[in-house]
Design an enzyme around this catalytic site. Structure first.
Site, PDB file in Angstrom:
ATOM      1  N   SER A 154       0.822  -1.200   0.000  1.00  0.00           N
ATOM      2  CA  SER A 154       0.000   0.000   0.000  1.00  0.00           C
ATOM      3  C   SER A 154       0.859   1.254   0.000  1.00  0.00           C
ATOM      4  O   SER A 154       1.638   1.459  -0.922  1.00  0.00           O
ATOM      5  CB  SER A 154      -0.972  -0.041   1.178  1.00  0.00           C
ATOM      6  OG  SER A 154      -2.005   0.879   0.981  1.00  0.00           O
ATOM      7  N   GLU A 248     -10.404  -3.681  -5.635  1.00  0.00           N
ATOM      8  CA  GLU A 248      -9.805  -2.606  -4.842  1.00  0.00           C
ATOM      9  C   GLU A 248     -10.063  -1.236  -5.468  1.00  0.00           C
ATOM     10  O   GLU A 248      -9.977  -1.072  -6.694  1.00  0.00           O
ATOM     11  CB  GLU A 248      -8.292  -2.796  -4.741  1.00  0.00           C
ATOM     12  CG  GLU A 248      -7.846  -3.945  -3.874  1.00  0.00           C
ATOM     13  CD  GLU A 248      -6.373  -3.829  -3.517  1.00  0.00           C
ATOM     14  OE1 GLU A 248      -5.996  -2.788  -2.937  1.00  0.00           O
ATOM     15  OE2 GLU A 248      -5.625  -4.768  -3.821  1.00  0.00           O
ATOM     16  N   HIS A 278      -7.567  -5.647  -0.097  1.00  0.00           N
ATOM     17  CA  HIS A 278      -6.352  -4.841  -0.077  1.00  0.00           C
ATOM     18  C   HIS A 278      -5.278  -5.528   0.771  1.00  0.00           C
ATOM     19  O   HIS A 278      -5.511  -5.926   1.906  1.00  0.00           O
ATOM     20  CB  HIS A 278      -6.705  -3.478   0.517  1.00  0.00           C
ATOM     21  CG  HIS A 278      -5.612  -2.471   0.518  1.00  0.00           C
ATOM     22  ND1 HIS A 278      -5.081  -1.930  -0.635  1.00  0.00           N
ATOM     23  CD2 HIS A 278      -4.947  -1.873   1.542  1.00  0.00           C
ATOM     24  CE1 HIS A 278      -4.154  -1.051  -0.329  1.00  0.00           C
ATOM     25  NE2 HIS A 278      -4.048  -0.992   0.987  1.00  0.00           N
TER      26      HIS A 278
END
Length: 344
Positions: A154, A248, A278
């Site tokens: 991320s 996502e 995610h």
């Protein structure tokens, strides 16, 4: 999708998705994350060594290797620098041990998980400066670039890619490759999936990223290539291994980087997995898809690196990192603690 995956998505949709629609409260999110964190056991034959910043000490006194080592007893033939997610403003190496432990053991790599400085107290480029300093310290301490991989998830995935770009621009030796899980690469939030997957993503609403980005950016532009590497020239980078879920909201942050990197001549392996949440590798060892993702990631790491069979320099460095600390496990809290309520 496995039963475990369905249960995790159900839990995320009920417990975490609503929180992403609320105003961002940095202190609250950090406190809640600290309460939820589940710590997996240290794998047999490996050691965990913690070396965190000392509160109140000057940054220079703590830099550049603040964080956690997971090291194989006797040393490993390769090294991974891991950059955790958390929207640049929360989470830590501790919250991401499930990925760090699983990736290190599978890839037969000593792994350093960096405790980079967090926003908003330390806005861009603090995290990037820390990642660059850590990478350069690993090289200075004897880890060959060709046996080293940068990885992240991320925000940490975007940071890993930005680190590659900055290293290339500075003329530093580049690592052998990079592993990027659901990377946040566009802080301007221009991807079509932000809107198309709003309501499909079990974890995040679409507009939360535009609300979080200013915490890290400060006065910087959202299209600065060192903050949003989607906008960088990607030529000359080492091979990339990328994973994202099809539902996502950040999906296009992966797809567009993969497309642009390939157009620039970079070798890219990009997997878009149906319906997975995610950064699903964080749900190892409880989710089969997470275990497979770590297996595939480790295969990539082994394939692109040149093993440093002596590992002597690595062992001598790790031996100076201080006493280890075995983590305690609690599988019943895994799904809740591995996830976070705001994007990582």
């Amino acid at each position: 999708m496995s039963l475990q995956g369905r249960l995790i998505c159900w839990f995320l949709r009920r417990r975490f998705l609503p929180a992403t629609r609320e105003p961002i409260d940095v202190a609250r999110v950090r406190a809640q994350t600290a309460k939820r964190v589940w710590l997996p056991p240290v794998p047999k034959g490996w050691q965990l060594r913690e070396q965190y910043r000392v509160a109140g000490a000057p940054d220079a006194a703590n830099a550049p290797l603040s964080g956690e080592w997971i090291v194989r007893e006797g040393g490993a033939p390769r090294t991974i620098l891991y950059l955790h997610g958390g929207g640049y403003y929360f989470c830590s190496p501790k919250t991401h041990r499930a990925i760090a432990f699983g990736l290190a053991t599978r890839a037969e790599a000593d792994l350093f998980s960096l405790d980079y400085r967090l926003a908003p107290e330390h806005p861009f480029p603090a995290a990037l400066d820390d990642a660059l300093a850590a990478y350069r310290r690993l090289l200075a301490d004897g880890a060959p670039a060709q046996s080293l991989v940068i990885a992240g998830d991320s925000a940490g995935g975007g940071l890993a890619l930005a680190t590659l770009v900055a290293l290339r621009d500075a003329g530093d030796p580049l690592p052998a490759g990079a592993v990027l899980y659901s990377p946040w690469t566009d802080l301007a939030a221009t991807g079509a999936s932000i809107h198309e997957n709003d309501g499909r993503d079990p974890m995040f609403c679409g507009d939360v990223f535009a609300r979080i980005a200013p915490l890290y950016l400060g006065t910087a532009s959202a299209t600065d290539p060192y903050a949003s590497p989607l906008y960088a020239d990607l030529h000359g980078l080492p091979p990339l291994f990328m994973l994202a879920g099809s539902t996502e909201t950040l999906l296009d942050d992966t797809r567009r980087v993969a497309q642009r990197a390939r157009a620039a001549g970079v070798s890219v392996a990009c997997g878009i997995e149906r319906d997975l949440p995610h950064v699903w590798p964080i749900y190892a060892p409880f989710m089969p898809e997470a275990r497979r993702a770590l297996d595939d990631s480790a295969d990539f790491v082994k394939r692109v690196t040149t093993a440093d069979d002596s590992a002597r320099s690595q062992r001598s460095v790790h031996g100076q990192m201080g006493p280890g600390s075995d983590a305690q496990s609690n599988a019943q809290r895994a799904a809740q603690s591995s996830a976070t309520s705001i994007p990582s």
